[in-house]
Design an enzyme around this catalytic site. Structure first.
Site, PDB file in Angstrom:
ATOM      1  N   LYS A   1      95.212  55.636  62.262  1.00  0.00           N
ATOM      2  CA  LYS A   1      93.926  56.263  61.929  1.00  0.00           C
ATOM      3  C   LYS A   1      93.693  56.244  60.420  1.00  0.00           C
ATOM      4  O   LYS A   1      92.627  55.847  59.955  1.00  0.00           O
ATOM      5  CB  LYS A   1      93.910  57.712  62.415  1.00  0.00           C
ATOM      6  CG  LYS A   1      92.778  58.521  61.839  1.00  0.00           C
ATOM      7  CD  LYS A   1      92.822  59.958  62.270  1.00  0.00           C
ATOM      8  CE  LYS A   1      93.560  60.886  61.327  1.00  0.00           C
ATOM      9  NZ  LYS A   1      92.823  61.302  60.139  1.00  0.00           N
ATOM     10  N   ASN A   2      94.713  56.660  59.657  1.00  0.00           N
ATOM     11  CA  ASN A   2      94.520  56.809  58.217  1.00  0.00           C
ATOM     12  C   ASN A   2      94.364  55.478  57.494  1.00  0.00           C
ATOM     13  O   ASN A   2      93.945  55.454  56.345  1.00  0.00           O
ATOM     14  CB  ASN A   2      95.663  57.615  57.604  1.00  0.00           C
ATOM     15  CG  ASN A   2      95.515  59.101  57.884  1.00  0.00           C
ATOM     16  OD1 ASN A   2      94.508  59.527  58.463  1.00  0.00           O
ATOM     17  ND2 ASN A   2      96.504  59.887  57.481  1.00  0.00           N
TER      18      ASN A   2
ATOM     19  N   ARG B   1      86.738  64.643  56.404  1.00  0.00           N
ATOM     20  CA  ARG B   1      86.918  64.617  54.968  1.00  0.00           C
ATOM     21  C   ARG B   1      86.982  63.201  54.401  1.00  0.00           C
ATOM     22  O   ARG B   1      86.392  62.904  53.362  1.00  0.00           O
ATOM     23  CB  ARG B   1      88.216  65.361  54.665  1.00  0.00           C
ATOM     24  CG  ARG B   1      88.527  65.486  53.235  1.00  0.00           C
ATOM     25  CD  ARG B   1      89.882  66.135  53.036  1.00  0.00           C
ATOM     26  NE  ARG B   1      90.389  65.719  51.750  1.00  0.00           N
ATOM     27  CZ  ARG B   1      90.035  66.295  50.625  1.00  0.00           C
ATOM     28  NH1 ARG B   1      89.206  67.300  50.627  1.00  0.00           N
ATOM     29  NH2 ARG B   1      90.507  65.849  49.483  1.00  0.00           N
TER      30      ARG B   1
ATOM     31  N   CYS C   1      89.920  69.029  57.770  1.00  0.00           N
ATOM     32  CA  CYS C   1      90.950  69.935  58.279  1.00  0.00           C
ATOM     33  C   CYS C   1      91.048  71.179  57.395  1.00  0.00           C
ATOM     34  O   CYS C   1      90.888  71.096  56.177  1.00  0.00           O
ATOM     35  CB  CYS C   1      92.315  69.248  58.256  1.00  0.00           C
ATOM     36  SG  CYS C   1      92.657  68.233  59.674  1.00  0.00           S
TER      37      CYS C   1
ATOM     38  N   ARG D   1      91.989  71.406  49.237  1.00  0.00           N
ATOM     39  CA  ARG D   1      91.683  69.976  49.293  1.00  0.00           C
ATOM     40  C   ARG D   1      90.455  69.565  48.485  1.00  0.00           C
ATOM     41  O   ARG D   1      89.461  69.072  49.024  1.00  0.00           O
ATOM     42  CB  ARG D   1      91.544  69.515  50.739  1.00  0.00           C
ATOM     43  CG  ARG D   1      92.777  69.763  51.539  1.00  0.00           C
ATOM     44  CD  ARG D   1      92.699  69.140  52.898  1.00  0.00           C
ATOM     45  NE  ARG D   1      93.126  67.760  52.898  1.00  0.00           N
ATOM     46  CZ  ARG D   1      93.244  67.025  53.996  1.00  0.00           C
ATOM     47  NH1 ARG D   1      92.957  67.516  55.148  1.00  0.00           N
ATOM     48  NH2 ARG D   1      93.662  65.789  53.920  1.00  0.00           N
TER      49      ARG D   1
ATOM     50  N   ASP E   1      88.491  66.477  43.001  1.00  0.00           N
ATOM     51  CA  ASP E   1      88.348  66.296  41.547  1.00  0.00           C
ATOM     52  C   ASP E   1      88.956  64.971  41.060  1.00  0.00           C
ATOM     53  O   ASP E   1      88.377  64.289  40.214  1.00  0.00           O
ATOM     54  CB  ASP E   1      88.953  67.491  40.791  1.00  0.00           C
ATOM     55  CG  ASP E   1      90.364  67.839  41.245  1.00  0.00           C
ATOM     56  OD1 ASP E   1      90.707  67.528  42.401  1.00  0.00           O
ATOM     57  OD2 ASP E   1      91.123  68.415  40.455  1.00  0.00           O
ATOM     58  N   LEU E   2      90.106  64.576  41.619  1.00  0.00           N
ATOM     59  CA  LEU E   2      90.738  63.331  41.156  1.00  0.00           C
ATOM     60  C   LEU E   2      89.885  62.111  41.531  1.00  0.00           C
ATOM     61  O   LEU E   2      89.832  61.127  40.787  1.00  0.00           O
ATOM     62  CB  LEU E   2      92.143  63.159  41.743  1.00  0.00           C
ATOM     63  CG  LEU E   2      93.183  64.232  41.460  1.00  0.00           C
ATOM     64  CD1 LEU E   2      94.567  63.760  41.878  1.00  0.00           C
ATOM     65  CD2 LEU E   2      93.198  64.612  39.992  1.00  0.00           C
TER      66      LEU E   2
ATOM     67  N   ASP F   1     102.450  65.051  57.290  1.00  0.00           N
ATOM     68  CA  ASP F   1     101.806  64.930  58.606  1.00  0.00           C
ATOM     69  C   ASP F   1     102.804  64.979  59.761  1.00  0.00           C
ATOM     70  O   ASP F   1     102.398  64.949  60.925  1.00  0.00           O
ATOM     71  CB  ASP F   1     100.992  63.626  58.680  1.00  0.00           C
ATOM     72  CG  ASP F   1      99.718  63.702  57.874  1.00  0.00           C
ATOM     73  OD1 ASP F   1      99.355  64.800  57.427  1.00  0.00           O
ATOM     74  OD2 ASP F   1      99.072  62.643  57.680  1.00  0.00           O
TER      75      ASP F   1
ATOM     76  N   ILE G   1     103.090  69.365  49.840  1.00  0.00           N
ATOM     77  CA  ILE G   1     101.858  68.603  49.625  1.00  0.00           C
ATOM     78  C   ILE G   1     100.614  69.470  49.777  1.00  0.00           C
ATOM     79  O   ILE G   1      99.711  69.409  48.950  1.00  0.00           O
ATOM     80  CB  ILE G   1     101.781  67.397  50.598  1.00  0.00           C
ATOM     81  CG1 ILE G   1     103.072  66.572  50.554  1.00  0.00           C
ATOM     82  CG2 ILE G   1     100.562  66.520  50.299  1.00  0.00           C
ATOM     83  CD1 ILE G   1     103.371  65.887  49.250  1.00  0.00           C
TER      84      ILE G   1
ATOM     85  N   ARG H   1      90.853  63.620  67.419  1.00  0.00           N
ATOM     86  CA  ARG H   1      90.544  62.974  66.133  1.00  0.00           C
ATOM     87  C   ARG H   1      91.591  61.917  65.806  1.00  0.00           C
ATOM     88  O   ARG H   1      91.267  60.916  65.157  1.00  0.00           O
ATOM     89  CB  ARG H   1      90.519  64.024  65.007  1.00  0.00           C
ATOM     90  CG  ARG H   1      89.328  64.948  65.076  1.00  0.00           C
ATOM     91  CD  ARG H   1      89.249  65.773  63.809  1.00  0.00           C
ATOM     92  NE  ARG H   1      89.553  64.944  62.660  1.00  0.00           N
ATOM     93  CZ  ARG H   1      90.152  65.367  61.555  1.00  0.00           C
ATOM     94  NH1 ARG H   1      90.508  66.621  61.443  1.00  0.00           N
ATOM     95  NH2 ARG H   1      90.390  64.546  60.564  1.00  0.00           N
TER      96      ARG H   1
HETATM   97  C1  UD1 Z   1      95.829  61.854  53.187  1.00  0.00           C
HETATM   98  C2  UD1 Z   1      95.908  61.747  54.695  1.00  0.00           C
HETATM   99  C3  UD1 Z   1      96.527  62.997  55.288  1.00  0.00           C
HETATM  100  C4  UD1 Z   1      97.875  63.271  54.631  1.00  0.00           C
HETATM  101  C5  UD1 Z   1      97.756  63.262  53.118  1.00  0.00           C
HETATM  102  C6  UD1 Z   1      99.104  63.372  52.422  1.00  0.00           C
HETATM  103  C7  UD1 Z   1      94.005  60.398  55.265  1.00  0.00           C
HETATM  104  C8  UD1 Z   1      92.665  60.335  55.901  1.00  0.00           C
HETATM  105  N1  UD1 Z   1      94.558  61.587  55.210  1.00  0.00           N
HETATM  106  O1  UD1 Z   1      94.995  62.972  52.892  1.00  0.00           O
HETATM  107  O2  UD1 Z   1      96.675  62.805  56.692  1.00  0.00           O
HETATM  108  O3  UD1 Z   1      98.325  64.537  55.046  1.00  0.00           O
HETATM  109  O4  UD1 Z   1      97.142  62.052  52.666  1.00  0.00           O
HETATM  110  O5  UD1 Z   1      99.953  62.352  52.837  1.00  0.00           O
HETATM  111  O6  UD1 Z   1      94.551  59.407  54.844  1.00  0.00           O
HETATM  112  N2  UD1 Z   1      94.179  66.894  45.751  1.00  0.00           N
HETATM  113  C9  UD1 Z   1      93.534  67.467  44.680  1.00  0.00           C
HETATM  114  N3  UD1 Z   1      92.457  66.807  44.152  1.00  0.00           N
HETATM  115  C10 UD1 Z   1      92.000  65.618  44.653  1.00  0.00           C
HETATM  116  C11 UD1 Z   1      92.686  65.035  45.735  1.00  0.00           C
HETATM  117  C12 UD1 Z   1      93.775  65.701  46.279  1.00  0.00           C
HETATM  118  O7  UD1 Z   1      93.901  68.537  44.206  1.00  0.00           O
HETATM  119  O8  UD1 Z   1      91.018  65.080  44.145  1.00  0.00           O
HETATM  120  C13 UD1 Z   1      95.363  67.591  46.323  1.00  0.00           C
HETATM  121  C14 UD1 Z   1      95.188  67.972  47.778  1.00  0.00           C
HETATM  122  O9  UD1 Z   1      94.527  69.218  47.911  1.00  0.00           O
HETATM  123  C15 UD1 Z   1      96.615  68.016  48.266  1.00  0.00           C
HETATM  124  C16 UD1 Z   1      97.290  66.906  47.460  1.00  0.00           C
HETATM  125  O10 UD1 Z   1      96.447  66.661  46.347  1.00  0.00           O
HETATM  126  O11 UD1 Z   1      97.213  69.244  47.964  1.00  0.00           O
HETATM  127  C17 UD1 Z   1      97.509  65.606  48.203  1.00  0.00           C
HETATM  128  O12 UD1 Z   1      96.313  65.202  48.803  1.00  0.00           O
HETATM  129  P1  UD1 Z   1      95.974  63.675  49.106  1.00  0.00           P
HETATM  130  O13 UD1 Z   1      97.198  62.859  48.928  1.00  0.00           O
HETATM  131  O14 UD1 Z   1      94.757  63.299  48.343  1.00  0.00           O
HETATM  132  O15 UD1 Z   1      95.647  63.736  50.659  1.00  0.00           O
HETATM  133  P2  UD1 Z   1      94.393  63.136  51.417  1.00  0.00           P
HETATM  134  O16 UD1 Z   1      94.032  61.810  50.886  1.00  0.00           O
HETATM  135  O17 UD1 Z   1      93.352  64.182  51.513  1.00  0.00           O
END
Ligand code: UD1
Length: 429
Positions: A22-23, A96, A120, A125, A128-129, A311, A333, A403
């Site tokens: 899925k991801n 998301r 979720c 989440r 900003d990055l 996950d 995470i 999902r």
């Molecule tokens: C993706 C996966 C999710 C998995 C996660 C970590 C998809 C669709 N989802 O989620 O299943 O659990 O990777 O392996 O691929 N963060 C910030 N700012 C940002 C972006 C992220 O603070 O702009 C924080 C998040 O809140 C979190 C951490 O960084 O605490 C890691 O998030 P991230 O690796 O970005 O996860 P996703 O891409 O949302």
């Protein structure tokens, strides 16, 4: 609303084919926006999330054709012309990751308006990055009433971007935007999850120039246009890990196929430590466990890839509820990712949670009860626990499960599980 009813106690014996990830699929789908040529994705999982993103892509003018191919399900995406660059809140809030259409829309057309995401309920989440990366690539970004409006009338420009910490979504987003930027982009502290490698390799097959794939420094030399390709979606390591844990928890022998053992190495190591037999095969693993022998408690800390996947944390916690001794589980995470703990406790598990740490004291047996799914991975953890619990477990809010898990009841029933879906009307499906 559908629920799932499980009569626990059956051993699992049989073969489970693993679906496409899925991801990975949802990021590859977003890549279709980058070209006016057709992108054919094979080994496509049919999930609520992929269906949903397909609808969003159609809104932008992308033709989306689902069909049966020689190697299972496939979907053809053809973004001949982008007719809209607007992603409304009603659509983005449901998933998301659909926020990641912003970069490709911007790279292809120079403009996009995308709602800030929902998704979720696991922690704050933020994005900003993502926005910092797009800004570094020259996008002008405005936030207004829950929407991001981004423009780059003269196109995006390559930049050096060092992420302050590892983010899967931000790495992918930056990659999707940088492939069509002018000049070179360097992404430092990039995420190395296998789904990012899959996306990068597909982009290369479409004509992108990317070096450092599978490392934490990606160097992208922008090209003026990308072409189409045919790409097979990488196997879903989270699905594979979930069924591996299910087999370990229920006992029996299950062969997982159409995948790769290397994708879940950290999980396999912990399972073996706990006393599960895991035999890697050419296209997956065989998981074997004699349920008469009790598992040992082991500790787990979630980390970015290749560490133990967040996950798979909920599923592993389910397994530890029946192990001998105390298991300490650290979640690094996401904040607020222990919502499955109180639900497991309804089945008789002993768990205490303090901030980012859960302590699980193994019990002799779990007992079936009605429980509620709170997010995607938590729902599958409850299914796994229900398979091993005595009596009946019913799991509500299973739309979370739909999902991310393709034909879950069918795959588990084929191995001897007593699992049924009950429709909102109270009838079995
Ligand atoms: C993706 C996966 C999710 C998995 C996660 C970590 C998809 C669709 N989802 O989620 O299943 O659990 O990777 O392996 O691929 N963060 C910030 N700012 C940002 C972006 C992220 O603070 O702009 C924080 C998040 O809140 C979190 C951490 O960084 O605490 C890691 O998030 P991230 O690796 O970005 O996860 P996703 O891409 O949302």
């Amino acid at each position: 609303m559908d629920s799932i009813a499980i009569q626990g106690g059956n051993r699992l014996n049989g073969t489970i084919p693993i679906s496409g990830a899925k991801n990975s699929a949802i990021k590859l789908m977003a890549a279709s926006i980058l070209t006016d040529q057709p992108l054919l994705l094979t080994n496509m999982p049919r999930l609520a999330d992929t269906k949903f993103l397909g609808q969003l892509l159609r809104q932008f003018g992308v033709e989306v054709t689902e069909r049966d191919g020689a190697d299972g399900q496939e979907t053809l995406f053809h973004a001949r012309e982008i007719t809209s660059t607007f992603a409304p809140y009603d659509l983005v809030r449901q998933m998301r990751a659909s926020f990641n259409v912003l970069g490709p829309l911007l790279a292809r057309t120079g403009h996009a308006k995308v709602s800030l995401p929902g998704g979720c309920t696991i922690g704050a989440r933020p994005v900003d990055l993502h926005l910092q990366a797009l800004t570094a690539l020259g996008a002008e970004i405005e936030l207004d009433e829950g929407y991001v409006t981004a423009s780059a009338p003269n196109g995006l420009t390559g930049a050096e971007i060092e992420f302050p910490f590892v983010s899967v979504g931000a790495t992918e987003h930056a990659l999707l935007a940088a492939v069509l930027a002018t000049g070179t982009t360097v992404l430092r502290r990039a995420a190395r999850e296998p789904e990012i490698g899959d996306l990068a390799r597909c982009l290369v097959a479409m004509g992108a120039k990317i070096e450092g794939i599978d490392t934490d420094v990606l160097t992208i030399t922008g090209v003026t246009a990308l072409g189409g390709t045919t790409w097979s979606v990488i196997p879903d390591r989270i699905e594979m890990g979930s069924y591996a844990v299910a087999a370990a928890m229920a006992g029996g022998e299950v062969r997982l196929t159409r995948s790769r053992p290397g994708l879940i190495e950290a999980l396999i190591a912990r399972m073996v430590e706990a006393g599960v037999e895991v035999i890697p095969t050419e296209d997956g693993v065989i998981v074997r466990r004699d349920p008469a022998v009790r598992l040992k408690a082991v500790n787990v800390t979630t980390e970015v890839y290749p560490g133990f996947a967040t996950d798979l944390q909920a599923q592993f916690m389910a397994l530890m509820t029946l192990a001998e001794g105390e298991s300490i589980i650290h979640e690094n995470i996401f904040e607020n990712r222990f919502m499955h703990a109180p639900e497991l406790m309804r089945l008789g598990a002993e768990i205490s949670v303090h901030a980012g740490e859960a302590r699980v004291t193994g019990v002799e047996a779990l007992h079936g009860a009605p429980v509620m799914a709170t997010d995607l991975r938590a729902s599958v953890c409850l299914v796994i626990a229900g398979l091993a619990a005595r009596g009946e477990t019913t799991i509500g809010r299973v739309y979370h499960l739909d999902r991310g898990f393709e034909r879950l009841e069918e795959k588990l029933s084929a191995c001897g599980a007593d699992i049924r879906r009950i429709g909102g009307d109270g009838h079995e499906h």
